[in-house]
Design a protein around this motif. Structure first.
Motif: not given
Lengths: 573, 364, 336
Positions: A95, A98-99, A105-106, A109, A177, A181-182, A301, A303, A568
């Motif tokens: 969370w 992604t959110r 963030r990358r 990850d 994740r 994301q979706q 999305p 955030r 990416q």
């Protein structure tokens, strides 16, 4: 009369689609039968046969075996604890990444997936190097404080839970994740607007929406913890804490016990039974909340802004990565750079000699690396293809009895790897009838074993991915003139590509350093990386083993980074 | 020309009939709506037309070409039916740009790059999305996504356009805007449309004809005025607009009109309802605007609620044991508690047994 | 190349040719083909031996499946259940398992000619298995942590090593099982020895490799372990050493056996025989093992075997009490 005048459209379309479907189904069923069903059936049959007769004697014996019941209790305790912790951790981390607007963030990850790239048996040994009674951290503590006692000793159930959690949370993280994301943020926003407080929102909307992903991840984590042998063997034994897989292994080695392999199979069936019961419970729960998260309505999305929490959160994550990945990998590196194992880590004892030996002086290591990479990528690719078929049958075509496949796929994952390997030997020691092909003592039996063992990862991830994609997306392509196959290829496949990548990754990583299957199935020239690294350790070449393990982990991280970079870049364009 | 004919179309799931014996002919260029409450089988019918569901019985014929028939196992797949469809969820593909979404049917059809570009651009112009061709769906608003879906459904000039509750996910203002836009497009392109909705307002505005479905069957097909003024049964009456239902008994007839005594009221206050009447107990269906304040009216009542609507007023009036809704113009100003006399200008009578369907109350 | 070198080569080639022709003329063709060896010997040892063997027997290829004795035993059991052991020769430190195979008549009896120079006691069970070099369970210690060199097995029960003494699990290691089975039946040790160890919180670890790791790291400081692990670690520079306990070091049988019904009996026999040849025995010595054949010099630093007290495993007792040995040990140490 009118009917005769009607130009009947050729029935080619549906018939062909039907025919192709049937053919694909048959091929899939055959492949599954070969891979999973047959060895699994051997296992089930073995647990039910004594001297060629059908009997429940082995089960009866296992029920009377008080130690087995006790170890099962221990197994349930550590696996439940590791699952709860790992699921919570994986979900929260997913969370955050992604959110929220967490900076970098990358990179997080990648960093948060690092613990998954440390093979479990190596991770367990690394933790002993760190927090064993004579571990580096404890030595440091004793030197710094003058205390005669170590700070914390990893041995025991808490240590097992710790190691299982660290190794396992990425399974949940990777699943969640994708789900997060979706997930359509409008669903959450709608609830906020409807007057839900953040707590209610969490309870009424976010949690139910995340439930399928959480449950799927938690179930995988639970079964993987339950069947894990390496971690409890390394961390539990010295504290006399035993779990069912170690008991099963003991039974396999107890050759003077009549029918010991069959009894081991019966013990393994306990684990299968637990896995299957949980699988059905999961499905029950999910049936109550069926929904599609990816509809044809696209949304950007949203955030959550962390604001002044950004720095503390980043600090906690940093500490987490330090503990989960940097420390164990560092322990490997340190062990690999000390001249001889057991010498204090002083400057004069440091050397790069072991790395040189590993790279240049172990002729079968490069071959093992090549084998493992080929096996892991082969298995991951085969699994993704098979799993796509299975997931499509179950999640999209809703084929009746499709869930039987689901159970069959579970068996080779729910039992200890050693048991799977024994079943593979029993199944494939003789040449395949009709074809006359020999699998035993070839690399193909290892590939088969990997596919059987890890198929569940592919099926779970792709089922989750596919069931999140609304049917109408594919239907829109059909009505636009695309055939079934084309609609699948051009619409569904690109949309679920993150799930495909996640499934591939979840299989590839553990397969590269797989040990328990390979060590029973390898043959000359077909050594795997895990077998060679473990062999070094077992022969007392601890520094070499650590160097090889360090290089293997580095290689996995490198592969992951390259793969990420490629995907990416593609996503950006 | 594109004439769509459904003959005896049925779909059963196990023992449950989702759609039962639906027959309907949609003429070339006609806009026909399947209207009904959720679960009535309207979407199933549409999806059978599209080819996503295999019918249990019946046939579908488009321009004399058999698309689907149970006998002979004819089942033309969706991609070969030459239709366009707009889904309730829009079903725009998240991984494609607006342009690629709309161009997809043309590319599948194998058109040249040049032609694809030209026709896609024209389709985007048609739905006013010229400037957004390079955007991804998640960068668009709900209404814009709906237009993408519409452009995609129209780009290959389908013989029939199917729309499955296309406006249900939009807010009220956008919904109204899109309604007129769809109507405008249909008239300009002279395309045959089969439209599914549960929203009677939408159906009334858009349709040439409406087919009302209940429990898998079509109960009435007709032009909107016809359905509104002469609903075939109390359910249709209540589903389209607001209707007052009053129970009573036919006590006589005079001069082509029936005299109906409402329950709980004296025979002296009987209503006169023109037209042939069934004998015995009846249900009188009166639209709120068919009631009028009239000092000579037969019904005596008292205002119990007054609602200001801007364009007029909505009253609830107690008439003996009955409660009726009365639509008043801006000039009719009554106070709560005021005594009124009402006259019935138009009404439809149904035998009371027919009121046993899903709704016997006034629907709002 | 100088003239003399050429001469030497020529002579060597000539001799070789004569030898080859001679053997061929002798009628018995040299054994050839492929044999498969299942072993838990260390990779380095097996590689040296098989390379040397194939050089001397160019017709024979040796396929080696090398793993810990656990996986080897598991694999053989599975193969057996499915029909037939796929190995031609097996070689690892679990004589009890070998004897269970011998009882089922699965091992081929063979008397290697080169083995006649080894004492007869190293050919077990009517020549069905053979000891080709000697390893012992000894007392080892961490040289950084232990100031007084231990002398006896009983040192493991000394209060100063409380919680810091260790041994491999008899449930995992065949060598450790032999050890427990032998000591349990000895008057000077018996189960009492193990109860005392348990009272001293001695650790039962997995395999000998685990014990070696724990010992070198200082996690435990004194241990019962197979000697060559200690010698190898010491050679690498790790702070470990071992003593020959006063009561005697326990010989750990590491038999070699030929599987009955092998497709290539001659090659298998050639391999077993080779292990007794002076060449192979010298390789053992070079790898610091005590050779089984009498007249080969011992590795440097090894006391003469004549001066060593050697305990022999009590195979008869072990065979009759397998289940009790396991269960009693498990009860004493609380192992499930």
């Amino acid at each position: 009369m009118r009917e005769a005048a009607l130009p009947v459209a050729p029935a080619r379309g549906p018939r062909l689609a039907g025919g192709a479907l049937v053919a694909a189904g048959v091929a899939l069923a055959a492949a599954l039968a070969v891979l999973v069903v047959y060895p699994s059936l051997m296992l089930v049959a073995g647990s039910l046969l004594a001297d060629g007769r059908l009997t429940l004697a082995h089960y009866w014996r296992t029920f009377q075996d008080r130690a087995a019941v006790a170890t099962l209790g221990n197994s349930l305790v550590v696996s439940t604890a590791a699952t709860v912790l790992g699921t919570a951790l994986g979900t929260v981390l997913a969370w955050l990444v992604t959110r929220t607007d967490l900076p970098g963030r990358r990179h997080w990850d990648t960093l948060l997936l690092l613990p998954y790239m440390i093979p479990p048996f190596i991770g367990a040994i690394a933790w002993v190097y760190l927090l064993g009674p004579a571990g580096y951290l404890n030595q440091l503590w004793m030197a710094a404080t003058g205390s005669p006692d170590p700070l914390v000793v990893i041995y025991g159930p808490a240590g097992i839970v710790f190691a299982l959690t660290l190794y396992g949370y990425p399974i949940v993280y990777a699943t969640m994740r994708g789900v997060l994301q979706q997930m359509n943020p409008a669903l959450e926003e709608a609830a906020r607007i409807a007057g839900a407080t953040p707590a209610r929102l969490l309870r009424d909307v976010t949690v139910p929406l995340m439930l399928p992903g959480v449950l799927a991840g938690a179930l995988l984590l639970f079964m993987s913890s339950l069947a894990n042998f390496g971690i409890p063997a390394v961390i539990g034994f010295p504290a006399r804490y035993f779990v069912l897989p170690t008991r099963i292994y003991r039974t396999i080695l107890n050759f003077d016990l009549p029918n010991n392999l069959q009894i081991a199979a019966a013990l393994s069936m306990w684990l299968v039974a637990i896995g299957v019961v949980l699988l059905f419970l999961q499905r029950r729960l999910l049936r109550l909340s069926r929904f599609t998260v990816v509809t044809g309505q696209a949304t950007a999305p949203s955030r959550v802004e962390l604001g002044r929490w950004a720095t503390p959160v980043a600090a906690v994550l940093g500490a987490f990565v330090l503990v989960g990945a940097v420390l164990p990998v560092g322990a490997m590196l340190l062990t690999a750079t000390i001249r001889a194992y057991g010498l204090p880590p002083a400057l004069e004892n440091l050397t790069l000699q072991h790395f040189e030996t590993v790279v240049l002086g172990i002729p079968k290591l490069p071959r093992a690396v090549a084998n493992s990479l080929a096996l892991a990528s082969g298995a991951a690719t085969i699994i993704v293809v098979l799993a796509l078929g299975i997931a499509y049958l179950i999640a999209r075509l809703r084929v009746r009895g499709g869930h039987v496949l689901d159970v069959l796929v579970t068996i080779p994952y729910a039992v200890p790897g050693t048991v799977v390997a024994l079943a593979m030997i029993l199944a494939w020691i003789r040449p395949i009838p009709i074809l006359g092909v020999h699998l035993y003592n070839t690399i193909w039996i290892i590939l088969l074993a990997y596919v059987a063992r890890f198929l569940i990862f592919g099926v779970r991830t792709l089922m989750a991915g596919l069931s999140q994609v609304h049917d109408s997306l594919e239907e829109a392509a059909r009505i636009s003139g695309a055939g079934g196959a084309r609609a699948f290829r051009e619409i569904t496949l690109p949309i679920i590509r993150p799930s495909i990548a996640a499934g591939w990754f979840l299989v590839f990583v553990p397969a590269v350093t797989e040990l328990t299957l390979s060590i029973l199935l390898f043959s000359v020239g077909n050594e795997t990386l895990g077998v060679v690294v473990y062999g070094l350790h077992e022969e007392g070449k601890f520094a070499l083993a650590a160097a090889a393990a360090f290089l293997a982990t580095t290689m996995l991280v490198g592969i992951h980074l390259i793969a990420r970079g490629l995907t990416q870049r593609e996503l950006v364009t | 020309m594109a004439e769509l004919v459904l003959e005896g179309l049925s779909k059963a799931y196990g023992a449950v009939w989702a759609v039962r014996d639906v027959s309907l002919a949609v003429a070339d260029g006609e806009f026909v709506t399947l209207l009904g409450p959720s679960g009535c089988g309207k979407t199933t019918t549409l999806r059978m037309v599209a080819g996503f569901i295999r019918p249990t019985a019946g046939r579908i014929v488009l321009d004399g070409r058999l698309l689907s028939a149970v006998e002979g196992h004819v089942m033309v797949p969706p991609e070969r039916r030459g239709m366009g469809m707009v889904f309730q969820s829009y079903a725009v593909w998240p991984h494609m740009t607006v342009f690629d979404n709309v161009a997809y049917p043309l590319r599948v059809a194998g058109l040249s790059r040049h032609e694809v570009a030209g026709r896609t651009t024209r389709a985007l112009e048609l739905v006013h999305l010229e400037g957004l061709a390079g955007q991804y769906p998640h960068q668009l608003s709900g209404g814009q996504q709906q237009r993408v879906a519409l452009a995609r459904a129209l780009v290959n000039e389908p013989a029939v356009l199917l729309l499955d509750e296309p406006l249900s996910n939009l807010d009220a203002k956008l919904r109204e805007e899109m309604r007129f836009e769809i109507q405008d497009l249909q008239r300009r392109l002279r395309i045959t449309v089969l439209y599914v909705t549960h929203d009677q307002g939408e159906a009334m505005v858009l349709s040439d004809r409406i087919a009302v479905m209940v429990s898998g069957r079509i109960v009435q097909v007709g032009a909107p005025e016809e359905l509104y003024e002469r609903p075939a049964d109390p359910f249709v009456a209540s589903f389209l607009g607001v209707a007052n239902f009053l129970r009573g008994e036919v006590v006589g007839a005079d001069g082509g009109a029936a005299r109906v005594r409402l329950d709980g009221l004296p025979e002296a206050d009987s209503l006169r309802v023109p037209g042939a009447a069934p004998a015995g107990r009846v249900l009188v269906c009166v639209r709120p605007e068919a009631l009028a304040c009239d000092p000579d009216g037969p019904l005596r009542g008292q205002v119990v609620r007054r609602t200001y609507l801007g364009s007029g007023l909505d009253y609830l009036v107690a008439v003996g044991p009955h409660t009726v809704r009365l639509a008043g113009g801006p000039d009719l100003d009554l106070r709560v508690g005021e005594e009124v006399r009402l006259a019935v200008r138009r009404a439809v009578l149904y035998p009371e047994t027919s009121a046993t369907t899903s709704s016997g109350r006034s629907a709002t | 190349m100088g003239y003399r070198k050429l001469c030497i080569v020529a002579v060597a080639l000539g001799t070789a040719a004569v030898l080859v022709v001679g053997t061929m003329a002798g009628g018995a063709p040299a054994p050839s083909g492929t044999i498969t060896l299942y072993t838990s010997e260390s990779d380095d040892d097996v590689n040296l031996l098989t390379r040397d063997f194939t050089q001397r027997n160019p017709g024979i290829r040796v396929n080696v499946f090398r793993a810990g004795s656990g996986p080897v035993v598991s694999r053989i059991q599975a193969e057996l259940q499915a029909g037939r052991i796929q190995a031609d020769v097996i070689w690892f430190a679990d004589i009890d398992f070998f004897r269970s195979l011998a009882q089922r008549d699965l091992l081929e009896s063979y008397s290697p000619p080169a083995g006649r120079r080894a004492p007869g006691e190293f050919h077990y069970d009517n020549n069905r298995m053979h000891e080709v070099r000697l390893i012992f369970n000894v007392v080892a210690f961490n040289t950084r942590a232990v100031r007084f060199k231990p002398e006896s097995w009983w040192d493991l029960s000394l209060p100063r090593y409380r919680g810091r003494a260790g041994m491999p699990s008899p449930f995992i290691s065949g060598a450790a099982f032999n050890h427990v089975g032998t000591f349990a039946a000895m008057r000077e040790f018996g189960w009492d020895f193990y109860r005392k160890l348990r009272a001293n919180d001695a650790k039962v670890l997995n395999s000998n490799g685990d014990v070696a790791r724990a010992l070198a790291s200082g996690e435990i400081v004194i241990a019962q372990i197979v000697d060559f692990f200690v010698r190898n670690l010491k050679a690498q520079g790790s702070p470990v050493d071992h003593i020959w306990p006063s009561e005697g070091a326990l010989l750990i049988p590491t038999p070699v056996a030929i599987i009955k019904g092998t497709q290539n009996l001659e090659a298998a026999q050639a391999f077993v025989n080779y292990l007794y040849t002076p060449e192979a025995q010298r390789i053992f010595v070079q790898r610091s093992y005590i050779p089984a054949v009498r007249d080969i010099p011992y590795p440097a630093g090894t006391p003469d075997i004549a001066n060593l007290r050697i305990l022999k495993p009590n195979l008869a007792f072990i065979e009759q009490n397998r289940a009790t040995i396991r269960s009693t040990f498990g009860e004493i140490f609380g192992i499930q």
